[in-house]
Structures are given as C-alpha cells and as structure tokens.
Design an enzyme around this catalytic site. Structure first.
Site, PDB file in Angstrom:
ATOM      1  N   HIS A  83       0.160   0.774  -8.679  1.00  0.00           N
ATOM      2  CA  HIS A  83      -0.350   0.150  -7.470  1.00  0.00           C
ATOM      3  C   HIS A  83      -1.883   0.088  -7.600  1.00  0.00           C
ATOM      4  O   HIS A  83      -2.613   0.659  -6.808  1.00  0.00           O
ATOM      5  CB  HIS A  83       0.108   0.902  -6.219  1.00  0.00           C
ATOM      6  CG  HIS A  83       0.090   0.081  -4.964  1.00  0.00           C
ATOM      7  ND1 HIS A  83       1.163  -0.047  -4.127  1.00  0.00           N
ATOM      8  CD2 HIS A  83      -0.899  -0.657  -4.398  1.00  0.00           C
ATOM      9  CE1 HIS A  83       0.847  -0.814  -3.094  1.00  0.00           C
ATOM     10  NE2 HIS A  83      -0.406  -1.197  -3.239  1.00  0.00           N
TER      11      HIS A  83
ATOM     12  N   ARG B 213       8.438   4.951  -0.058  1.00  0.00           N
ATOM     13  CA  ARG B 213       7.888   4.289  -1.241  1.00  0.00           C
ATOM     14  C   ARG B 213       6.432   4.696  -1.394  1.00  0.00           C
ATOM     15  O   ARG B 213       5.597   4.378  -0.550  1.00  0.00           O
ATOM     16  CB  ARG B 213       8.012   2.760  -1.091  1.00  0.00           C
ATOM     17  CG  ARG B 213       7.351   1.998  -2.197  1.00  0.00           C
ATOM     18  CD  ARG B 213       7.590   0.482  -2.132  1.00  0.00           C
ATOM     19  NE  ARG B 213       6.815  -0.127  -3.187  1.00  0.00           N
ATOM     20  CZ  ARG B 213       5.742  -0.887  -3.006  1.00  0.00           C
ATOM     21  NH1 ARG B 213       5.323  -1.203  -1.792  1.00  0.00           N
ATOM     22  NH2 ARG B 213       5.072  -1.360  -4.032  1.00  0.00           N
TER      23      ARG B 213
ATOM     24  N   TYR C 153       3.978 -10.536   4.118  1.00  0.00           N
ATOM     25  CA  TYR C 153       3.160 -10.367   5.319  1.00  0.00           C
ATOM     26  C   TYR C 153       3.057 -11.663   6.113  1.00  0.00           C
ATOM     27  O   TYR C 153       3.119 -11.663   7.330  1.00  0.00           O
ATOM     28  CB  TYR C 153       1.744  -9.888   4.936  1.00  0.00           C
ATOM     29  CG  TYR C 153       1.726  -8.448   4.459  1.00  0.00           C
ATOM     30  CD1 TYR C 153       1.518  -7.416   5.354  1.00  0.00           C
ATOM     31  CD2 TYR C 153       1.942  -8.130   3.121  1.00  0.00           C
ATOM     32  CE1 TYR C 153       1.515  -6.096   4.935  1.00  0.00           C
ATOM     33  CE2 TYR C 153       1.941  -6.812   2.694  1.00  0.00           C
ATOM     34  CZ  TYR C 153       1.727  -5.796   3.608  1.00  0.00           C
ATOM     35  OH  TYR C 153       1.733  -4.504   3.188  1.00  0.00           O
TER      36      TYR C 153
ATOM     37  N   ASN D 251       7.099  -8.100  -1.239  1.00  0.00           N
ATOM     38  CA  ASN D 251       6.192  -7.753  -0.143  1.00  0.00           C
ATOM     39  C   ASN D 251       5.916  -9.038   0.634  1.00  0.00           C
ATOM     40  O   ASN D 251       5.520 -10.037   0.030  1.00  0.00           O
ATOM     41  CB  ASN D 251       4.859  -7.232  -0.688  1.00  0.00           C
ATOM     42  CG  ASN D 251       4.997  -5.915  -1.448  1.00  0.00           C
ATOM     43  OD1 ASN D 251       6.085  -5.336  -1.536  1.00  0.00           O
ATOM     44  ND2 ASN D 251       3.897  -5.435  -1.992  1.00  0.00           N
TER      45      ASN D 251
ATOM     46  N   GLU E 276       2.668  -5.993  -6.773  1.00  0.00           N
ATOM     47  CA  GLU E 276       1.903  -7.234  -6.603  1.00  0.00           C
ATOM     48  C   GLU E 276       1.002  -7.599  -7.769  1.00  0.00           C
ATOM     49  O   GLU E 276      -0.222  -7.578  -7.656  1.00  0.00           O
ATOM     50  CB  GLU E 276       1.058  -7.154  -5.324  1.00  0.00           C
ATOM     51  CG  GLU E 276       1.877  -6.980  -4.076  1.00  0.00           C
ATOM     52  CD  GLU E 276       1.063  -7.165  -2.808  1.00  0.00           C
ATOM     53  OE1 GLU E 276      -0.162  -7.335  -2.892  1.00  0.00           O
ATOM     54  OE2 GLU E 276       1.664  -7.160  -1.726  1.00  0.00           O
TER      55      GLU E 276
ATOM     56  N   GLU F 295       7.253  -4.253   1.348  1.00  0.00           N
ATOM     57  CA  GLU F 295       6.143  -4.067   2.293  1.00  0.00           C
ATOM     58  C   GLU F 295       6.206  -5.148   3.354  1.00  0.00           C
ATOM     59  O   GLU F 295       6.520  -6.306   3.059  1.00  0.00           O
ATOM     60  CB  GLU F 295       4.757  -4.200   1.618  1.00  0.00           C
ATOM     61  CG  GLU F 295       4.356  -3.027   0.774  1.00  0.00           C
ATOM     62  CD  GLU F 295       2.970  -3.194   0.151  1.00  0.00           C
ATOM     63  OE1 GLU F 295       2.127  -3.913   0.734  1.00  0.00           O
ATOM     64  OE2 GLU F 295       2.742  -2.610  -0.916  1.00  0.00           O
TER      65      GLU F 295
HETATM   66  C1  GBH Z   1      -0.540  -5.438   0.112  1.00  0.00           C
HETATM   67  O1  GBH Z   1      -1.288  -6.507  -0.352  1.00  0.00           O
HETATM   68  C2  GBH Z   1      -0.828  -4.247  -0.755  1.00  0.00           C
HETATM   69  O2  GBH Z   1       0.271  -3.980  -1.608  1.00  0.00           O
HETATM   70  C3  GBH Z   1      -1.186  -3.022   0.009  1.00  0.00           C
HETATM   71  O3  GBH Z   1      -1.732  -2.074  -0.862  1.00  0.00           O
HETATM   72  C4  GBH Z   1      -2.114  -3.394   1.147  1.00  0.00           C
HETATM   73  O4  GBH Z   1      -2.609  -2.284   1.813  1.00  0.00           O
HETATM   74  C5  GBH Z   1      -1.327  -4.256   2.101  1.00  0.00           C
HETATM   75  O5  GBH Z   1      -0.789  -5.362   1.448  1.00  0.00           O
HETATM   76  C6  GBH Z   1      -2.135  -4.783   3.264  1.00  0.00           C
HETATM   77  O6  GBH Z   1      -3.115  -5.664   2.826  1.00  0.00           O
HETATM   78  O7  GBH Z   1      -9.532 -10.682   2.708  1.00  0.00           O
HETATM   79  O8  GBH Z   1      -8.783 -12.956   2.939  1.00  0.00           O
HETATM   80  O9  GBH Z   1      -9.778 -12.219   0.875  1.00  0.00           O
HETATM   81  C7  GBH Z   1      -1.110  -7.729   0.320  1.00  0.00           C
HETATM   82  C8  GBH Z   1      -1.974  -8.744  -0.336  1.00  0.00           C
HETATM   83  C9  GBH Z   1      -4.313  -8.602  -0.725  1.00  0.00           C
HETATM   84  C10 GBH Z   1      -3.422  -9.876   1.074  1.00  0.00           C
HETATM   85  C11 GBH Z   1      -5.687  -8.677  -0.091  1.00  0.00           C
HETATM   86  C12 GBH Z   1      -4.794  -9.964   1.678  1.00  0.00           C
HETATM   87  C13 GBH Z   1      -7.151 -10.033   1.235  1.00  0.00           C
HETATM   88  C14 GBH Z   1      -7.393 -11.467   1.440  1.00  0.00           C
HETATM   89  N1  GBH Z   1      -3.277  -8.713   0.272  1.00  0.00           N
HETATM   90  N2  GBH Z   1      -5.807  -9.911   0.662  1.00  0.00           N
HETATM   91  S1  GBH Z   1      -8.996 -11.847   2.022  1.00  0.00           S
END
Ligand code: GBH
Length: 456
Positions: free
Chosen positions: A127, A83, A302, A300, A172, A362
């Site tokens: 993206h 992807r 996490y 996605n 996202e 993701e």
């Molecule tokens: C994904 O975003 C993205 O699709 C990808 O591009 C990225 O590399 C990957 O995850 C890893 O982050 O610092 O506490 O303010 C996930 C959503 C957006 C969650 C940024 C964490 C920062 C929060 N992410 N966010 S903070």
C-alpha cells in the site's frame, strides 16, 4: 386512508463479509522502530511543501502501539474482517537482501489479536510504502522492483499464511503509478515522460503477477490472493441496454493498463494505439505472469469516473459524458457523489471478465468531523453517503452480482497522503493531540447495518 406499509430494509446475502480497512503508513507511526527501513513516503512527507501542512506519518494514529484497543473498536462495530497492509520496509529494510528479524513481529501480534476476537485478517502487501533503497535504484521504473516485490510477497506468505487466508498484492496500482510517477503529487513525486511512465505502469502489473506466482509457490493452497484495484467505474447515463453495454466497454478501455491486462493477459488494441511509439517493452512471458489466475478481485470505489453514452458511430462505441463543474462532492473535491458506481463497478467486472468473487476493498468519504459539545461527532454527511452507496451495493447483490464483502475506508481518521491529517475518513474520530478515538454517528450506522445484514 391507507397508511404506507412498514418497510423491511433490503438485506444482503447470508454470509456477506463486512469489514473495515487501513494502510500501514497511514496509521502505524513507529517509523524508526524495530529495524524498519525508510520508505518513499518518509522521504516525500519530510520534503517541505509536498504534504499539506508538512504533515508526516511519523506518529500517525500510533496503531503500532494501540492496535489492541483498535481491535476492540472493530469488535464493537461487529466487523468480521480487517484489511490492513504490511510495510515492506519493516520486513526488508533495504527492499531485498536480509530480512529484518523483527519485521513481522508487529503483524504477528496484530493477526493474533484479530483472530482472538473473531476478526479475519486480510493483508495487503503493498500500500505504497516502497523501500527508499529500491527507489534509489529506479523504483517501479526498474524491472528489478517487480522481482523484489515477488520475493517479499513469497516471504510474507510463507510466514503468515498459516493464519492469514486472504492476501492482496498491490493496493491501487493506478493510483501509485499515476499520482507518484505521472503527476508527481504522491511519493516519489516524479513526472515522467510517456515512455518511462508506460514502463513503470507495466512493471507495476508485472509485480502483481510475479507476486501471485510467488505466493502460490510459498504458501499453503488455502491462501487466496487477488488485487485491490482502484477501478475507473463508468456509469451508464441512462439505464437502457445500449448505454449499459457502452459503459461496460468504456470500463474495459479506461482500465486497460491495469485491471484489463491482469484479467485478459494482453493490452487492448486501443491501449497500444494510445501509447503508440511510447508503448512499454514487454514479453509474452510477462503477460502470462500478469494474467496469473486470481481467487478474487478486490476493487476500491469512491466515485464514478465518468458517465457514458452509447455512440454507435464512434469506433469505440461509447462517448464519455463529463462530470460537470456543479456535480456534488464530499468534503474532498475529487470525491464526487455517485452512489451508482457501487452498483455498476462490480457489475461490469463480473460481466466483462466472468469474475466469480468480488470484494469492495475500499469505500468511504472524508467529512468535516468535529466533536460537538456533547462529545458526539455528528457526521451526517458520511451517514448520507454510506446509506446511498450501500443501497446501490445491495441492488448489485440482489441482481446476482457476486460481491462477497465490503471494507469501509476507514476504521480511523488517519494520514490522508498529500492531504495530511486535514481530510478525515474515519468511522472513529481521532484527536491527534491525545490519540483519543471517538466513534462517529457513522460508526453507529455501520454497526446497525452489520448487525441486521441489511440497510438501516
Ligand atoms: C484510496 O485512494 C487509497 O487506497 C487510500 O489509501 C486513501 O486513504 C483513500 O483512497 C482515500 O483517498 O487531490 O484531486 O489530486 C483513492 C484514490 C488517490 C483518489 C488520491 C484521490 C487525490 C486526487 N485517491 N486522489 S486530487
């Protein structure tokens, strides 16, 4: 004395699709090459103080020139799908108007290299690298951006649909709108007041819907399309029926402006009550477009967004239990360790909206990854993370949840947005001085899991 039985690791369904993922601005570099226009991330990363260490994606991991080697890394892992995302400003440097004749050449080469190595190309259309020229006209605050996105999507689908059978619209929406237009920590760095923010939210989902329609009109019927959305997953505090139902209802409400409206074709009562006088302007036709039928839903995941309890006396029927200060997290503080999210996320989506094909588009984590004296990167934190999250994903598939595949973020260490190069999400370590790639211990684990189609 009885010995514990030798265990057979739980397996995944036959044909389960194992993949890995990246995104254009995070890996490509070559920002001035072959007629690419500027994106909002070029502007943002070149504005001092916006990105950690003032890092930029100018070179990133040079995937634009090293894609052939990177395809070999994928082949060694055994992944069957990759992807990646297409940079809109490579294809339309000004966002609209004349297409750049060289705009898709790199992706043509990449797609052909993938197919020659038995890896299916899955392409994301957006993206986060919006052409700067469109931001100058209001970006996602403008309805015209949604229309422009659909035109770009149709153009790309017509050009690569002969070889690329799976397209994602947005990556996202919730992240690029909330962080870019709400909190100001991602490009374009705005902190809009509620009314304008709600309108930008609406234009993002509208852009998705119009793009689905444009792709259907332009591409062959065997091209499948869906979103890759960062779902807010609500985990039941205790796995009893009442808490599970409450977590499901909470998941529907906490995604009301994004996944829920896409899958239901209307904003929930609670969402409209919450936006109140600041609700976005929209038409019935918009909602019909936003809810265009999808071939699959990509999510996605996490971390858990919240833990949830049943609250029979509350009008919503649920109460959120906070993620406490002492909750364990990976190297990046936002990435709370909640493997159950990978079970409950797809399970709620399947049940709430009767979705038949779900992909985890993701999942992964950042770690402090430094090569040891023997050259190996012992990322035991990532090994622990993957094993626990995939155990929960396996549990979902065993329960009959229709999860068809999993894309690990990420193939390589790369430009982690506002964190710059400080956070490393790769299965392969990248030495940024030399661009040398080194497989981490987690790459060995992932290879084994793919080879067995089972936990390892
Ligand atoms: C994904 O975003 C993205 O699709 C990808 O591009 C990225 O590399 C990957 O995850 C890893 O982050 O610092 O506490 O303010 C996930 C959503 C957006 C969650 C940024 C964490 C920062 C929060 N992410 N966010 S903070």
């Amino acid at each position: 004395q009885a010995q514990p039985a030798a265990s057979t690791p739980p397996g995944f369904p036959a044909g389960f699709l194992w993949g890995t993922a990246t995104a254009s601005y995070q890996v490509e570099g070559a920002v001035q090459e072959d007629g690419r226009g500027a994106s909002i991330w070029d502007t943002f990363s070149h504005t001092p103080g916006k990105v950690r260490n003032d890092d930029t994606g100018d070179i990133a991991v040079d995937h634009y020139h090293r894609y052939k080697d990177d395809v070999q890394l994928m082949k060694a892992l055994g992944v069957r799908a990759y992807r990646f995302s297409i940079a809109w400003p490579r294809v339309f440097p000004q966002g609209t108007g004349a297409a750049n004749p060289k705009g898709l050449d790199f992706y043509d080469r990449l797609i052909d290299a993938l197919l020659a190595n038995g890896i299916a190309p899955w392409a994301t259309l957006y993206h986060w690298d919006l052409p700067q020229a469109l931001q100058d006209l209001g970006g996602w605050e403008s309805r015209d951006t949604a229309r422009a996105f659909a035109d770009y999507a149709g153009h790309v689908a017509a050009r690569i649909g002969d070889r690329v059978k799976h397209l994602f619209t947005h990556n996202e929406m919730s992240a690029f709108i909330e962080l870019g237009y709400g909190q100001g920590i991602h490009a374009p760095g705005l902190k809009l007041p509620p009314r304008r923010l709600n309108q930008a939210r609406h234009h993002a989902v509208l852009g998705h819907g119009l793009a689905v329609q444009a792709i259907r009109a332009a591409a062959r019927p065997d091209v499948k399309v869906g979103p890759a959305e960062n779902i807010n997953v609500c985990v039941p505090v205790i796995e009893t029926e009442e808490h599970i139902r409450a977590a499901e209802r909470a998941t529907r409400e906490l995604n009301a402006g994004y996944l829920t409206v896409m899958l239901e074709g209307r904003y929930t009562e609670a969402f409209l009550a919450w936006t109140g006088a600041d609700a976005p302007t929209f038409t019935a036709e918009d909602l019909a477009a936003i809810a265009s039928p999808l071939d699959f839903v990509g999510i996605n995941i996490y971390a858990p967004h919240n833990y949830v309890r049943a609250a029979p006396d509350a009008p919503s029927g649920f109460a959120l239990a906070p993620i406490t200060a002492g909750f364990p997290h990976m190297q990046t503080p936002w990435l709370k360790v909640g493997p159950e999210a990978l079970h409950w996320g797809p399970r709620h989506v399947a049940r709430l909206w009767d979705v038949k094909d779900i992909y985890i588009t993701e999942n992964g984590c950042a770690g402090t990854d430094t090569p040891a004296a023997d050259g190996i990167v012992y990322d035991t934190d990532r090994v622990m993370f993957l094993r626990n999250y995939l155990t929960q994903l396996q549990r979902a598939t065993a329960a009959g949840v229709p999860v068809r595949g999993y894309f690990l973020w990420s193939l390589l260490d790369n430009f982690e947005w506002a964190d710059g190069y400080a956070s490393r999400f790769g299965l392969h370590h990248v030495d940024y001085a030399t661009q040398k790639r080194t497989p981490k211990l987690s790459a060995e684990l992932y290879r084994e899991i793919i080879a067995r189609n089972a936990l390892a």
